[in-house]
Design a protein around this motif. Structure first.
Motif, PDB file in Angstrom:
ATOM      1  N   GLY A 188      54.056   2.048  62.772  1.00 43.43           N
ATOM      2  CA  GLY A 188      52.961   2.932  63.147  1.00 43.43           C
ATOM      3  C   GLY A 188      51.621   2.590  62.519  1.00 43.43           C
ATOM      4  O   GLY A 188      50.649   3.343  62.692  1.00 43.43           O
ATOM      5  N   VAL A 189      51.550   1.474  61.787  1.00 43.75           N
ATOM      6  CA  VAL A 189      50.295   1.078  61.138  1.00 43.75           C
ATOM      7  C   VAL A 189      49.765  -0.158  61.841  1.00 43.75           C
ATOM      8  O   VAL A 189      50.394  -1.220  61.818  1.00 43.75           O
ATOM      9  N   GLY A 190      48.596  -0.022  62.457  1.00 45.44           N
ATOM     10  CA  GLY A 190      47.970  -1.142  63.128  1.00 45.44           C
ATOM     11  C   GLY A 190      46.894  -1.760  62.262  1.00 45.44           C
ATOM     12  O   GLY A 190      46.644  -1.329  61.133  1.00 45.44           O
ATOM     13  N   PRO A 191      46.210  -2.762  62.802  1.00 41.29           N
ATOM     14  CA  PRO A 191      45.173  -3.434  62.011  1.00 41.29           C
ATOM     15  C   PRO A 191      44.063  -2.493  61.540  1.00 41.29           C
ATOM     16  O   PRO A 191      43.603  -2.590  60.399  1.00 41.29           O
ATOM     17  N   GLY A 218      41.579   8.847  60.052  1.00 43.72           N
ATOM     18  CA  GLY A 218      42.504   8.395  61.091  1.00 43.72           C
ATOM     19  C   GLY A 218      43.964   8.557  60.730  1.00 43.72           C
ATOM     20  O   GLY A 218      44.841   8.283  61.563  1.00 43.72           O
ATOM     21  N   ILE A 219      44.288   8.971  59.502  1.00 44.18           N
ATOM     22  CA  ILE A 219      45.679   9.153  59.085  1.00 44.18           C
ATOM     23  C   ILE A 219      45.959  10.639  58.917  1.00 44.18           C
ATOM     24  O   ILE A 219      45.264  11.336  58.155  1.00 44.18           O
ATOM     25  N   THR A 223      51.777  10.715  60.159  1.00 42.41           N
ATOM     26  CA  THR A 223      51.786   9.317  59.733  1.00 42.41           C
ATOM     27  C   THR A 223      52.223   9.191  58.286  1.00 42.41           C
ATOM     28  O   THR A 223      53.009   8.303  57.920  1.00 42.41           O
ATOM     29  N   VAL A 224      51.737  10.105  57.441  1.00 44.13           N
ATOM     30  CA  VAL A 224      52.113  10.079  56.028  1.00 44.13           C
ATOM     31  C   VAL A 224      53.612  10.306  55.877  1.00 44.13           C
ATOM     32  O   VAL A 224      54.287   9.610  55.108  1.00 44.13           O
ATOM     33  N   ASP A 225      54.157  11.277  56.617  1.00 43.66           N
ATOM     34  CA  ASP A 225      55.595  11.543  56.523  1.00 43.66           C
ATOM     35  C   ASP A 225      56.409  10.337  56.992  1.00 43.66           C
ATOM     36  O   ASP A 225      57.485  10.058  56.443  1.00 43.66           O
ATOM     37  N   ARG A 226      55.916   9.645  58.004  1.00 41.84           N
ATOM     38  CA  ARG A 226      56.632   8.473  58.493  1.00 41.84           C
ATOM     39  C   ARG A 226      56.585   7.328  57.506  1.00 41.84           C
ATOM     40  O   ARG A 226      57.536   6.534  57.398  1.00 41.84           O
TER      41      ARG A 226
END
Length: 233
Positions: A188-191, A218-219, A223-226
């Motif tokens: 789930g983390v892109g450039p 943007g986070i 996203t943090v839980d993932r």
């Protein structure tokens, strides 16, 4: 009465003499017959016959002299047919763990799909999906929070190069030292997100907790839980 002088001589011979005479006549007759017969058989050489080699592509005999050096060994001991399938043992966080059969040259992704795919608890970082497979290999898919097993000898790991993130015993990398490439390898983390994390810590200093990622533009919480099982301060 006197015997006539015209009496045949064999009439006066004893039976054993007659039998011996007949035997001589038979032997001489057989010898004369054999000598008068034409010779129909060729003289065979006393040398042992050369071996006959059967070509793998033809049923006709191939004289050994027509084969190049080492061809006899190649024909008689031709390579076994290439395997039509390889067996791979897939265990861990997959839907149907077990042995799957794949075509030679398959990648780890094909083995995971044959095992029903990842479960919801699977740590997808634990497997390099582009890894080529060999017969008898075992793939271990770790669950989130479990230590990521090292790749087999000679196999490419999930991350190439030096791990600046210093993975701990559970495979988590440091959010404060991980490179942008390592961050991009996370699910789930892109450039852009990875660049934002690196830029934030350069401007505001190191993160003291994974939850502080919410401060990065943007986070969000999801996203943090993932990423919680993949990162540490």
């Amino acid at each position: 009465m006197a015997h006539s002088t015209n009496t045949p001589v064999w009439w006066t011979m004893r039976p054993r003499d007659i039998a011996a005479l007949i035997g001589v006549i038979v032997v001489l007759s057989a010898l004369a017959w054999w000598l008068t017969q034409p010779k129909t058989m060729e003289q065979f050489s006393t040398a042992p016959p050369s071996p006959i080699i059967i070509s793998a592509s033809s049923s006709a005999p191939i004289p050994p002299s027509s084969l190049p050096q080492d061809s006899e060994h190649d024909v008689l001991h031709s390579a076994s047919p290439a395997p039509t399938a390889i067996a791979v043992h897939v265990v861990g966080a997959v839907t149907r763990p077990g042995v799957v059969e794949l075509s030679p040259g398959s990648r780890a992704e094909a083995a995971i799909n044959a095992a029903g795919g990842f479960t919801d608890q699977a740590d997808e970082r634990s497997i390099n999906l582009a890894q080529p497979l060999t017969d008898g290999q075992q793939l271990i898919v770790a669950a989130r929070g479990e230590p990521i097993p090292p790749p087999p000898p000679g196999a490419p790991g999930p991350v190439s190069g030096t791990a600046k993130g210093n993975p701990d015993g559970q495979g988590r990398i440091s959010i404060n030292t991980a490179s942008q490439e390592e961050l991009e390898a996370l699910p789930g983390v892109g450039p852009k997100t990875a660049e934002a994390i690196v830029g934030y810590r350069q401007e505001h200093g190191p993160f003291t907790a994974v939850d502080h990622l919410e401060a990065v533009p943007g986070i969000g919480r999801k996203t943090v839980d993932r990423l919680r099982d993949y990162l540490r301060p």
